[in-house]
Design a protein around this motif. Structure first.
Motif, mmCIF file in Angstrom:
data_model
loop_
_atom_site.group_PDB
_atom_site.id
_atom_site.type_symbol
_atom_site.label_atom_id
_atom_site.label_comp_id
_atom_site.label_asym_id
_atom_site.label_seq_id
_atom_site.Cartn_x
_atom_site.Cartn_y
_atom_site.Cartn_z
ATOM 1 N N TYR A 413 -0.434 4.682 -0.387
ATOM 2 C CA TYR A 413 -1.591 5.154 0.378
ATOM 3 C C TYR A 413 -2.851 4.441 -0.100
ATOM 4 N N LYS A 418 -3.613 3.610 4.411
ATOM 5 C CA LYS A 418 -4.482 4.551 5.123
ATOM 6 C C LYS A 418 -4.569 4.261 6.626
ATOM 7 N N GLU A 447 -5.885 14.427 2.924
ATOM 8 C CA GLU A 447 -5.944 13.632 4.155
ATOM 9 C C GLU A 447 -4.613 13.483 4.876
#
Length: 553
Positions: A413, A418, A447
């Motif tokens: 990530y 992302k 997130e």
């Protein structure tokens, strides 16, 4: 001074051919530098000068350790690292002390022998784990954090030794001096160093001169206080320590200095070796071999086993625990400076000093070899059932639906992971993120809808991600072992992998990957496209600049 310069000159003259050999045949440099030191040491008759060079060499290395400490990264695993570091000190240190007493060492000398067995080398671990630390792999972070905790303990030992008399008042005085140095370092780091950077006007040369001046001031203060210069150097490093992205010119300069003194250190250690076989059969030679052998066993075998056991108890997977333990199988440079300082103060005999140096040389050489084969060591231990299955850390830090299917598995990530997750959410496609960097845990938890904090090389991580029912697996990690691991699963899902160069990408495509991203190649293609658009009048330089600003934001 001229004698010291002569020694350094001889060391580099002798080390040159060994380094060329290491570069030519891709051999670890550490063993060859030590071998060069053993050869160079035959030319030196005065041990005192070599010991003095070792003291200053280690002090300058300790300075570079302080500069490179990244507290934000260490905090993520510090609690577990503290337990592992203290476990090493408690268990291995106690065993080493007991062994010393059994073979007839006085209590203080036996305790120092135990400390030598317990401490691991920051130099060796950092040199061998540069890629793991750079990639923020969890075992790289753990090893770095364990070494940091042990270095703080070693600083405390150096302060106690400098008291010379083991009584409450002189020890408290020396510890107080140490606290003054570290308080000054924290104050300079927080309130003055950035101001010095602004005064330097962005000049890297002035920043480096300022850093060296601070180092000289702290070493001078340590000398005035009567404490080890290594304590002053470590405090100086902490005074200019900053997180990545600031003062890059300064830290690149310090890194170059560190490389220079790492070479000096290993050659100096080799020069200090006194081979006991010269007087084989004498009581002194036998005692030296016995002490060195015990230290090698404790540092090279017992200490990694203790580290693995503690980390697995804390819930880390067997592979992470094993690879972290494999970084601790050597005697520390701090152990050497403690031994040298104790010897100069009359707290350690020549036999014990020689044994510590010999064990340090042996374990630093073997550690560079075990590090190259740590995966094979892990597999060997695992196949024989010596590593019980532990997944508590993965389960407690992960959140993924049990029935997830037809999903995308995203490994990593970071900057490239992302946007992939954002695209999945925009298209309403289920996904699972696999991440191994504890520093990203809060961001991923905040997130991402589904995530697993686990080792991409561990089977359990993929079982938890339900990879057999995935539609696509995308690895954003430029680490070929992870890519090869994915290719070995024989999945029905398409595989999108990442490589650092075209040759690796071709190998992965030939092995069955659907697509391999080569960032440098993609970046050059995009750059060519942007320049062509400007040249052909499709966009203006001002529009190109504005567009990039928005993308960067």
């Amino acid at each position: 001074m001229s004698d010291l310069l002569t020694i350094v000159s001889v060391m580099f003259i002798v080390a040159g051919p060994f380094l060329l050999l290491a570069n030519r045949y891709d051999i670890p440099a550490v063993p060859l530098l030590i071998l060069a030191g053993i050869v160079a040491g035959r030319f030196f008759e005065e041990q005192g000068l070599v010991l003095e060079l070792a003291r200053y060499g280690v002090a300058l290395l300790v300075f570079s350790f302080g500069v490179g400490i990244q507290l934000d990264s260490l905090r993520t695993v510090l609690a577990d690292s503290e337990l592992a570091a203290l476990g090493q000190i408690g268990v291995v240190g106690a065993l080493g002390t007991g062994f010393g007493v059994v073979v007839g060492l006085p209590p203080v000398e036996a305790a120092l022998f135990g400390i030598a067995a317990a401490l691991s080398s920051t130099i060796v671990a950092t040199a061998l784990l540069q890629r793991e630390i750079w990639m923020d792999l969890v075992h790289g972070r753990l090893a770095e954090s364990i070494n940091f905790v042990q270095d703080l303990f070693a600083v405390g030992v150096l302060l106690i030794i400098s008291a010379e008399a083991f009584a409450a008042d002189p020890i408290a005085t020396q510890l107080g001096y140490g606290l003054v140095l570290f308080a000054a370092a924290v104050a300079i780091n927080r309130y003055l160093f950035d101001a010095l950077g602004r005064l330097a006007g962005g000049s890297d040369e002035l920043m480096i001169i300022g850093a060296v001046s601070l180092l000289v001031v702290f070493i001078g203060a340590a000398e005035v206080f009567g404490v080890s210069i290594a304590v002053g150097a470590f405090a100086a490093g902490l005074a200019i320590r900053h997180e990545p992205g600031t003062h890059l010119g300064l830290f690149n300069g310090v890194e170059s200095l560190k490389d220079f003194f790492v070479a000096i250190f290993f050659v100096t250690v080799g020069a200090l070796v006194v081979v006991p076989f010269v007087d084989a059969g004498t009581a002194e030679s036998i005692n030296k071999l016995l002490l060195a052998g015990g230290l090698v066993v404790l540092a090279g075998l017992v200490k990694p086993a203790v580290t693995i056991a503690i980390l697995m108890y804390k819930g880390y997977e067997a592979r992470t625990a094993t690879l972290t333990g494999a970084t601790s199988d050597q005697v520390s440079e701090f152990a050497l400076i403690i031994a040298i300082e104790a010897f100069l103060l009359g707290l350690l005999t020549q036999i014990t000093l020689d044994a510590v140096v010999l064990a340090a040389v042996v374990t630093m050489v073997t550690s560079s070899l075990t590090q190259r084969h740590d995966e094979a060591i892990y597999r060997w231990l695992s196949k024989r059932g010596l590593l019980p299955s532990r997944h508590g850390k993965v389960d407690s830090m992960s959140d993924v639906p049990d029935d997830i299917s037809d999903h995308i598995v995203v490994v990593g990530y970071g900057h490239t992971g992302k946007p992939v997750v954002a695209a999945c959410e925009e298209l309403d496609v289920p996904y699972v993120v696999i991440e191994n960097d504890p520093a990203r845990h809060d961001a991923v938890q905040r997130e991402c809808d589904a995530y697993i904090f686990g080792d991409a090389m561990d089977q359990y991580t993929w079982e938890k991600a339900n990879v057999t029912d995935a539609a696509l697996v995308m690895s954003m990690v430029d680490f070929e072992p992870v890519s090869q691991r994915l290719l070995s699963f024989d999945l029905e899902a398409d595989l999108v992998l990442r490589a650092g160069d075209e040759q690796t990408a071709l190998r992965l495509l030939d092995a069955g990957a659907t697509y391999v991203s080569v960032p440098d190649l993609l970046a050059s293609e995009e750059l060519i496209g942007r320049v062509r658009a400007v040249l052909e009048g499709e966009t203006t330089p001002a529009e190109l600049r504005a567009e990039q600003r928005e993308r960067l934001k």
